[in-house]
Design a protein around this motif. Structure first.
Motif, PDB file in Angstrom:
ATOM      1  N   ALA A  58       0.943  -1.245  -0.073  1.00  0.00           N
ATOM      2  CA  ALA A  58       0.066  -0.035  -0.036  1.00  0.00           C
ATOM      3  C   ALA A  58       0.959   1.180  -0.072  1.00  0.00           C
ATOM      4  O   ALA A  58       0.308   2.326  -0.363  1.00  0.00           O
ATOM      5  N   SER A  59       2.152   1.083   0.445  1.00  0.00           N
ATOM      6  CA  SER A  59       3.065   2.324   0.307  1.00  0.00           C
ATOM      7  C   SER A  59       3.372   2.781  -1.111  1.00  0.00           C
ATOM      8  O   SER A  59       4.015   3.774  -1.125  1.00  0.00           O
ATOM      9  N   VAL A  60       3.380   1.783  -1.853  1.00  0.00           N
ATOM     10  CA  VAL A  60       3.775   2.072  -3.308  1.00  0.00           C
ATOM     11  C   VAL A  60       2.786   2.927  -4.127  1.00  0.00           C
ATOM     12  O   VAL A  60       1.689   2.525  -4.224  1.00  0.00           O
ATOM     13  N   PRO A  61       3.522   4.335  -4.524  1.00  0.00           N
ATOM     14  CA  PRO A  61       2.378   4.963  -5.311  1.00  0.00           C
ATOM     15  C   PRO A  61       1.877   4.401  -6.811  1.00  0.00           C
ATOM     16  O   PRO A  61       2.710   3.894  -7.294  1.00  0.00           O
ATOM     17  N   ALA A  62       0.760   4.831  -6.999  1.00  0.00           N
ATOM     18  CA  ALA A  62       0.293   4.015  -8.382  1.00  0.00           C
ATOM     19  C   ALA A  62       0.894   4.631  -9.413  1.00  0.00           C
ATOM     20  O   ALA A  62       1.171   5.933  -9.462  1.00  0.00           O
ATOM     21  N   GLY A  63       1.291   4.122 -10.442  1.00  0.00           N
ATOM     22  CA  GLY A  63       1.627   4.798 -11.778  1.00  0.00           C
ATOM     23  C   GLY A  63       2.440   3.648 -12.523  1.00  0.00           C
ATOM     24  O   GLY A  63       2.624   2.442 -12.210  1.00  0.00           O
ATOM     25  N   ARG A  64       3.395   4.320 -13.221  1.00  0.00           N
ATOM     26  CA  ARG A  64       4.094   3.659 -14.092  1.00  0.00           C
ATOM     27  C   ARG A  64       5.640   3.633 -13.694  1.00  0.00           C
ATOM     28  O   ARG A  64       6.144   4.461 -13.380  1.00  0.00           O
ATOM     29  N   TYR A  65       6.107   2.304 -13.836  1.00  0.00           N
ATOM     30  CA  TYR A  65       7.738   2.222 -13.459  1.00  0.00           C
ATOM     31  C   TYR A  65       8.467   1.343 -14.479  1.00  0.00           C
ATOM     32  O   TYR A  65       7.738   0.561 -15.460  1.00  0.00           O
ATOM     33  N   GLN A  66       9.714   1.541 -14.475  1.00  0.00           N
ATOM     34  CA  GLN A  66      10.577   0.912 -15.565  1.00  0.00           C
ATOM     35  C   GLN A  66      11.550   0.242 -14.921  1.00  0.00           C
ATOM     36  O   GLN A  66      11.968   0.443 -13.744  1.00  0.00           O
ATOM     37  N   LEU A  67      12.142  -0.880 -15.356  1.00  0.00           N
ATOM     38  CA  LEU A  67      13.178  -1.667 -14.827  1.00  0.00           C
ATOM     39  C   LEU A  67      14.489  -0.652 -14.638  1.00  0.00           C
ATOM     40  O   LEU A  67      14.868  -0.141 -15.632  1.00  0.00           O
ATOM     41  N   ASP A  68      14.878  -0.839 -13.430  1.00  0.00           N
ATOM     42  CA  ASP A  68      16.260   0.111 -13.099  1.00  0.00           C
ATOM     43  C   ASP A  68      17.524  -0.731 -13.974  1.00  0.00           C
ATOM     44  O   ASP A  68      17.816  -1.893 -13.796  1.00  0.00           O
ATOM     45  N   PRO A  69      17.967   0.114 -15.127  1.00  0.00           N
ATOM     46  CA  PRO A  69      18.875  -0.553 -16.059  1.00  0.00           C
ATOM     47  C   PRO A  69      20.208  -1.155 -15.083  1.00  0.00           C
ATOM     48  O   PRO A  69      21.015  -1.853 -15.674  1.00  0.00           O
ATOM     49  N   HIS A  70      20.400  -0.692 -13.756  1.00  0.00           N
ATOM     50  CA  HIS A  70      21.593  -1.117 -13.156  1.00  0.00           C
ATOM     51  C   HIS A  70      21.197  -1.990 -12.161  1.00  0.00           C
ATOM     52  O   HIS A  70      22.259  -2.652 -11.523  1.00  0.00           O
ATOM     53  N   HIS A  71      20.112  -2.485 -11.610  1.00  0.00           N
ATOM     54  CA  HIS A  71      19.903  -3.441 -10.741  1.00  0.00           C
ATOM     55  C   HIS A  71      18.716  -4.490 -11.144  1.00  0.00           C
ATOM     56  O   HIS A  71      17.546  -4.421 -11.013  1.00  0.00           O
ATOM     57  N   TRP A  72      19.149  -5.685 -11.909  1.00  0.00           N
ATOM     58  CA  TRP A  72      18.342  -6.634 -12.198  1.00  0.00           C
ATOM     59  C   TRP A  72      19.207  -7.739 -12.782  1.00  0.00           C
ATOM     60  O   TRP A  72      20.512  -7.633 -12.766  1.00  0.00           O
ATOM     61  N   ASN A  73      18.683  -9.010 -12.759  1.00  0.00           N
ATOM     62  CA  ASN A  73      19.228 -10.277 -13.329  1.00  0.00           C
ATOM     63  C   ASN A  73      18.332 -11.096 -13.817  1.00  0.00           C
ATOM     64  O   ASN A  73      17.084 -11.268 -13.244  1.00  0.00           O
ATOM     65  N   VAL A  74      18.564 -11.532 -14.846  1.00  0.00           N
ATOM     66  CA  VAL A  74      17.544 -12.488 -15.518  1.00  0.00           C
ATOM     67  C   VAL A  74      18.422 -13.776 -16.033  1.00  0.00           C
ATOM     68  O   VAL A  74      19.264 -13.555 -16.977  1.00  0.00           O
ATOM     69  N   SER A  75      18.307 -14.952 -15.482  1.00  0.00           N
ATOM     70  CA  SER A  75      19.004 -16.087 -15.969  1.00  0.00           C
ATOM     71  C   SER A  75      18.277 -17.320 -16.145  1.00  0.00           C
ATOM     72  O   SER A  75      17.024 -17.494 -15.523  1.00  0.00           O
ATOM     73  N   PHE A  76      18.616 -18.289 -17.053  1.00  0.00           N
ATOM     74  CA  PHE A  76      18.042 -19.506 -17.363  1.00  0.00           C
ATOM     75  C   PHE A  76      18.888 -20.494 -17.060  1.00  0.00           C
ATOM     76  O   PHE A  76      20.284 -20.356 -17.293  1.00  0.00           O
ATOM     77  N   ASP A  77      18.722 -21.561 -16.532  1.00  0.00           N
ATOM     78  CA  ASP A  77      19.583 -22.790 -16.187  1.00  0.00           C
ATOM     79  C   ASP A  77      18.784 -24.282 -16.596  1.00  0.00           C
ATOM     80  O   ASP A  77      17.610 -24.176 -16.203  1.00  0.00           O
ATOM     81  N   VAL A  78      19.775 -25.153 -17.145  1.00  0.00           N
ATOM     82  CA  VAL A  78      19.123 -26.249 -17.473  1.00  0.00           C
ATOM     83  C   VAL A  78      20.064 -27.312 -16.978  1.00  0.00           C
ATOM     84  O   VAL A  78      21.201 -26.958 -16.715  1.00  0.00           O
ATOM     85  N   ASP A  79      19.889 -28.856 -16.826  1.00  0.00           N
ATOM     86  CA  ASP A  79      20.506 -29.773 -16.603  1.00  0.00           C
ATOM     87  C   ASP A  79      21.552 -29.915 -17.661  1.00  0.00           C
ATOM     88  O   ASP A  79      21.191 -29.653 -18.952  1.00  0.00           O
ATOM     89  N   HIS A  80      23.045 -30.119 -17.457  1.00  0.00           N
ATOM     90  CA  HIS A  80      24.003 -30.381 -18.425  1.00  0.00           C
ATOM     91  C   HIS A  80      24.610 -31.876 -17.976  1.00  0.00           C
ATOM     92  O   HIS A  80      25.261 -31.698 -17.228  1.00  0.00           O
ATOM     93  N   PHE A  81      23.994 -32.677 -18.899  1.00  0.00           N
ATOM     94  CA  PHE A  81      24.647 -34.154 -18.830  1.00  0.00           C
ATOM     95  C   PHE A  81      24.376 -34.644 -17.500  1.00  0.00           C
ATOM     96  O   PHE A  81      25.227 -35.584 -16.892  1.00  0.00           O
ATOM     97  N   LYS A  82      23.305 -34.039 -16.602  1.00  0.00           N
ATOM     98  CA  LYS A  82      23.122 -34.496 -15.181  1.00  0.00           C
ATOM     99  C   LYS A  82      24.129 -34.259 -14.255  1.00  0.00           C
ATOM    100  O   LYS A  82      24.182 -34.351 -12.915  1.00  0.00           O
TER     101      LYS A  82
END
Length: 225
Positions: free
Chosen positions: A46-70
């Motif tokens: 409830a403390s968050v003001p309503a509106g538009r936000y964008q990803l901070d270009p310096h504070h994020w991480n997106v990764s995929f990981d998969v099994d590799h030969f077990k």
């Protein structure tokens, strides 16, 4: 003679001004350091003001990981991502998010493997340079978390996926003063469902997604564009 008598006084005034500027800079630096050390975020949506936000270009991480030969889970991260969050005053249930991952920015830390994964046998980034996600629903499972369902598009194929999302908190950033809120997300999808079955079973079918993201408020004039 007159000029020589004034010179020491001028030098003294200049030294005093320099000292005052240094003292002011040090005091500001101390205040900034104190604000960073004592900074805290609110866990209340409830403390968050309503509106538009964008990803901070310096504070994020997106990764995929998969099994590799077990032997292990092989991690692939992406170096370029953008995302937009439309935050509703009702909280996560009524808010929406979209994200675009630059598939050409995939980084496995092994150059030859980067080329293979981005090539025509797998992601084929020349034809499909963007991985897109658009949320469609949110189901709360705890005070600070829930299941976010959305449409994921990879390799030209769109399928629904579900991510477990945790709200990390909100506060004005002590350095930038921008309204900032953070999330972590975790999920899985079958790569075969997106037409990416190459190298199975040496490379597993289950893809684990791990996300860390900070969003910053978009200025009202920018949001209206």
């Amino acid at each position: 003679m007159r000029d020589s008598r004034l010179l020491p006084r001028f030098r003294a005034l200049r030294a005093l001004r320099t000292g005052l500027l240094i003292a002011f800079a040090l005091s500001m630096s101390a205040c900034t350091a104190l604000s960073v050390v004592t900074h805290s975020v609110s866990p209340d949506e409830a403390s968050v003001p309503a509106g538009r936000y964008q990803l901070d270009p310096h504070h994020w991480n997106v990764s995929f990981d998969v099994d590799h030969f077990k032997y292990s889970r092989f991690v692939m991260r992406f170096d370029k991502t953008t995302a937009q969050l439309n935050w509703n005053a009702a909280g996560m249930e009524q808010s929406t998010v979209t994200a675009d991952i630059d598939a050409t920015s995939l980084d496995t830390n092994v150059p030859i493997l980067d080329k293979m994964v981005k090539g025509p046998d797998m992601l084929d980034v020349e034809r499909f340079p963007t991985i897109h996600f658009a949320s469609t629903a949110f189901k709360r499972t705890a005070d600070d978390k829930g299941e976010l369902t959305g449409d994921l598009t990879i390799h030209g194929t769109t399928r629904p996926v579900t991510l477990t999302v945790t709200f990390k908190g909100h506060a004005p950033n002590p350095l930038t003063k921008q309204q900032t809120l953070g999330f972590s997300a975790d999920g899985h999808f079958s790569r075969a469902q997106f037409g990416l079955s190459t190298w199975y079973p040496a490379v597993g079918n289950d893809v684990h997604v791990a996300i860390q993201a900070e969003f910053v408020a978009v200025a009202p004039d920018a949001a209206s564009q």
